[in-house]
Design a protein around this motif. Structure first.
Motif, mmCIF file in Angstrom:
data_model
loop_
_atom_site.group_PDB
_atom_site.id
_atom_site.type_symbol
_atom_site.label_atom_id
_atom_site.label_comp_id
_atom_site.label_asym_id
_atom_site.label_seq_id
_atom_site.Cartn_x
_atom_site.Cartn_y
_atom_site.Cartn_z
ATOM 1 N N UNK A 1 5.313 -37.076 4.177
ATOM 2 C CA UNK A 1 5.664 -35.651 3.758
ATOM 3 C C UNK A 1 6.232 -35.329 1.521
ATOM 4 N N UNK A 2 5.274 -34.771 1.450
ATOM 5 C CA UNK A 2 5.536 -34.218 -0.586
ATOM 6 C C UNK A 2 7.144 -34.112 -0.716
ATOM 7 N N UNK A 3 7.834 -34.276 -0.372
ATOM 8 C CA UNK A 3 9.490 -34.775 -0.614
ATOM 9 C C UNK A 3 10.513 -35.162 -0.032
ATOM 10 N N UNK A 4 9.809 -36.714 0.009
ATOM 11 C CA UNK A 4 9.885 -37.724 0.938
ATOM 12 C C UNK A 4 10.621 -38.233 -0.342
ATOM 13 N N UNK A 5 12.203 -38.776 -0.531
ATOM 14 C CA UNK A 5 12.784 -40.065 -1.172
ATOM 15 C C UNK A 5 13.406 -41.256 -0.053
#
Lengths: 325, 323
Positions: A296-300
């Motif tokens: 995922x590009x938005x992974x935190x």
């Protein structure tokens, strides 16, 4: 609120392999109203087909239902005895499969396979059932049905076989048709015809459709609502128009962005396709937290730790993401 | 057209099928009179449904089936009746649809890539080693995976191995037969982007065979549409997709379900019925039984592939109708 035709609540399916039980499908909930068309989209291994099989009561070892409820018209069917389930299958819920050649009996004329439905479910005589089988073939627009009823599956083309499958499935006027990749094995121009035929017949008879496919375009055209599955979870569901116009989950966004869509090049010139990095995880090694997090590009941090809950969207959909747009 | 990399002139491949004792031998005209060329560095999209002859055409260009008629010229030299496979292999290579079936399960990646080099006379161990490592890096495989077997890779990675194998001999033309249709949807973009990057880096020409028109539009410079052994339309990608003139091309485009374009608008362009058997194609224009424009002439006369504009040709009696 009226009772939906089909309600799936918190469905869990377990896969037993290597002495361990794996969580193949979990937290899957959706409902389909009478006459509604609902699409379940995802890649191979995401659990969409076994979700369909569980609704049909056709899960077999090493797969098993591990929890949740499946209700037809408000009545739970997941624990029905086999004989009761058999009466339901074909009569109230019917299914068509991807590969009509392997789904049809190669040793029996197609007319007999349709007629069987009327004999089993409606106590028709064989004579009457054969006549109705011919009608059923006519309805799915098989040319010269009076001759074709006597044909064996191998004598028909792929498209004709899928028409026969549709005739069998719709023979007893089911309330729900489950269609698992019904046109994937067919050529594109034939696929278009079969999809149109299915849509038309189901609309005319008020049959609800659960359409299972990896093809976003197909589902968008055919269905009113769409749910996207990834690694055994529904990650997003919305009205078909909304999901393509405003996808909320990064996976859905990635899928839609990665498609080389027709006429995109005419409009915007050739642009590099947006890639989803990485690979689909294996069922024996799903990542913790959100199962999409490694790609995922938005992974935190939270994504690798906590499983995201399904959040309702204002217009009736849901999304399962910590950072949804 | 001396600058063409590949030229096909009236190429035909007919198979003899059936038996003398059961209904007689028939000619299956898999490819029936195809004239086409591919220039260096160009990508030609080849579109068509099952039975249209696109895979047979690929095999003929690879020198794996003998043409019944016509000529195949590679870099100006005509391939004979029994072409030299070794020589052809240095110019033309192929990427196959199914990366599971097209790799030898008992060979490591290193061996899969090194064998062609050895066979073609690269004797120096260090050079082989260097070229294998370089090719693995180019297709995005980690060098430490060289000693793994195909089953240890995912579908997308296996297709990268297939691409590396095709490119290791530095061919000029690569035939990609449905290169992404066996892959997961979320992996396809990676492979398409990779193919396009390699094309630019290495100056390759491609023939991309696909039934996915979105893919073909994205990658192609020119497009040829086949139906039952014949080319029914060819032209630049823009002409084919923005101004298709053959009803079959229009039907193909109309049949693609597109999330942003509902099908109702294109209903009148769709084809009816099913593809005829290549063993017994309809007389005249092969497409006429399914065609929304058909007239009497279509059942009797096969339309020739004739120009509409510069480089845009269609084989239809009504090719001037734009609607």
């Amino acid at each position: 609120m009226t009772t939906p035709l089909l309600e799936v609540r918190d469905l869990r399916i377990a896969l037993d392999a290597g002495g361990r039980s794996h969580d193949a499908v979990g937290n899957v909930s959706f409902s389909i109203g009478r006459g509604e068309t609902f699409g379940l989209v995802g890649e191979s291994g995401c659990g969409k087909s076994i979700t369909a099989l569980s609704i049909m009561g056709l899960l077999r070892s090493p797969l098993s239902l591990a929890g949740g409820a499946i209700a037809l018209d408000g009545r739970e069917i997941q624990d029905l005895p086999a004989a009761d389930m058999r009466r339901l299958r074909g009569k109230r819920i019917a299914m068509i499969f991807q590969e009509p050649m392997t789904a049809l009996n190669p040793l029996s004329p197609v007319g007999r396979q349709i007629a069987e439905m009327f004999v089993l479910h409606e106590r028709a005589s064989w004579k009457e059932a054969w006549e109705r089988a011919e009608d059923a073939l006519r309805q799915v627009r098989v040319p010269s049905p009076e001759r074709r009823v006597h044909d064996y599956p191998h004598q028909l083309s792929g498209g004709m076989r899928q028409r026969v499958m549709i005739a069998i499935a719709l023979a007893c006027g089911p309330d729900l048709l489950v269609a698992d990749e019904p046109t994937t094995a067919l050529d594109v121009t034939v696929q278009a015809e079969i999809v149109d035929l299915m849509a038309e017949l189901c609309a005319a008879k008020g049959t609800a459709v659960l359409m299972i496919s990896h093809d976003l375009g197909l589902v968008a055209n055919m269905c009113e609502r769409v749910a996207v599955m990834y690694a055994g979870r529904i990650v997003e569901s919305q009205a078909a128009d909304a999901i393509f116009a405003h996808p909320r989950h990064p996976y859905t966004q990635g899928l839609i962005g990665s498609l080389p869509l027709l006429s995109a090049r005419s409009r915007h010139g050739r642009q590099k396709l947006r890639e989803i990095s990485g690979v689909v995880p294996s069922i024996v090694a799903y990542p913790p937290g959100c199962r999409f997090n490694p790609r995922c590009p938005a992974m935190t941090d939270i994504c690798a730790r906590d499983v995201p809950m399904a959040e309702s969207l204002p217009d009736g959909g849901l999304v399962r993401c910590h950072h949804h747009g | 057209m001396a600058d063409a990399l590949l030229e096909l002139d009236d190429l035909a491949v007919h198979y003899q099928v059936g038996s003398r004792f059961q209904g007689g031998v028939k000619a299956l005209k898999a490819v029936d009179g195809i004239t086409l060329d591919v220039k260096p560095g160009e990508c030609l999209g080849l579109v068509g449904e099952s039975g249209c002859g696109k895979s047979t055409l690929a095999l003929a260009i690879m020198g794996l089936v003998a043409p019944t008629r016509g000529v195949i010229r590679l870099e100006g030299r005509a391939l004979g009746a029994r072409p030299d496979r070794m020589e052809t292999a240095r110019t033309v290579q192929m990427v196959f649809q199914d990366p599971y079936a097209s790799l030898n399960p008992r060979q490591t990646v290193r061996r899969t890539l090194a064998d062609p080099l050895r066979l073609h006379g690269v004797g120096d161990k260090a050079e082989i080693e260097a070229r294998v490592a370089d090719m693995m890096a180019r297709v995005g495989l980690r060098p430490e995976h060289a000693d793994r077997y195909p089953h240890e890779f995912s579908g997308g990675q296996r297709q990268r191995i297939g691409i590396a194998r095709a490119l290791i001999l530095r061919p000029k033309l690569v035939i990609c037969d449905e290169p992404v249709s066996a892959l997961d949807v979320s992996i396809r973009a990676q492979i398409i982007n990779l193919l396009m990057e390699l094309k630019d880096e290495l100056g390759l020409a491609y023939i991309v065979i696909s039934h996915d028109l979105g893919v073909v539009e994205h990658v192609s410079d020119r497009v040829a549409v086949m139906y039952l052994g014949r080319i029914v339309e060819r032209g630049g990608w823009r002409e084919i997709f923005e101004n298709p003139r053959h009803p079959y091309t229009r039907a193909l485009i109309a049949a693609i379900p597109d999330p942003f374009r509902r099908s109702a608008a294109t209903a009148d362009r769709k084809a009816r019925g099913e593809i005829a058997s290549a063993l017994d194609p309809p007389p005249g224009c092969h497409f006429h039984p399914r065609c929304p424009l058909r007239a009497d002439v279509c059942a009797t006369q096969a339309p020739a592939l004739e120009p509409i504009a510069d480089g845009h040709l269609a084989a239809c009696h009504f090719r001037d109708r734009t609607g």
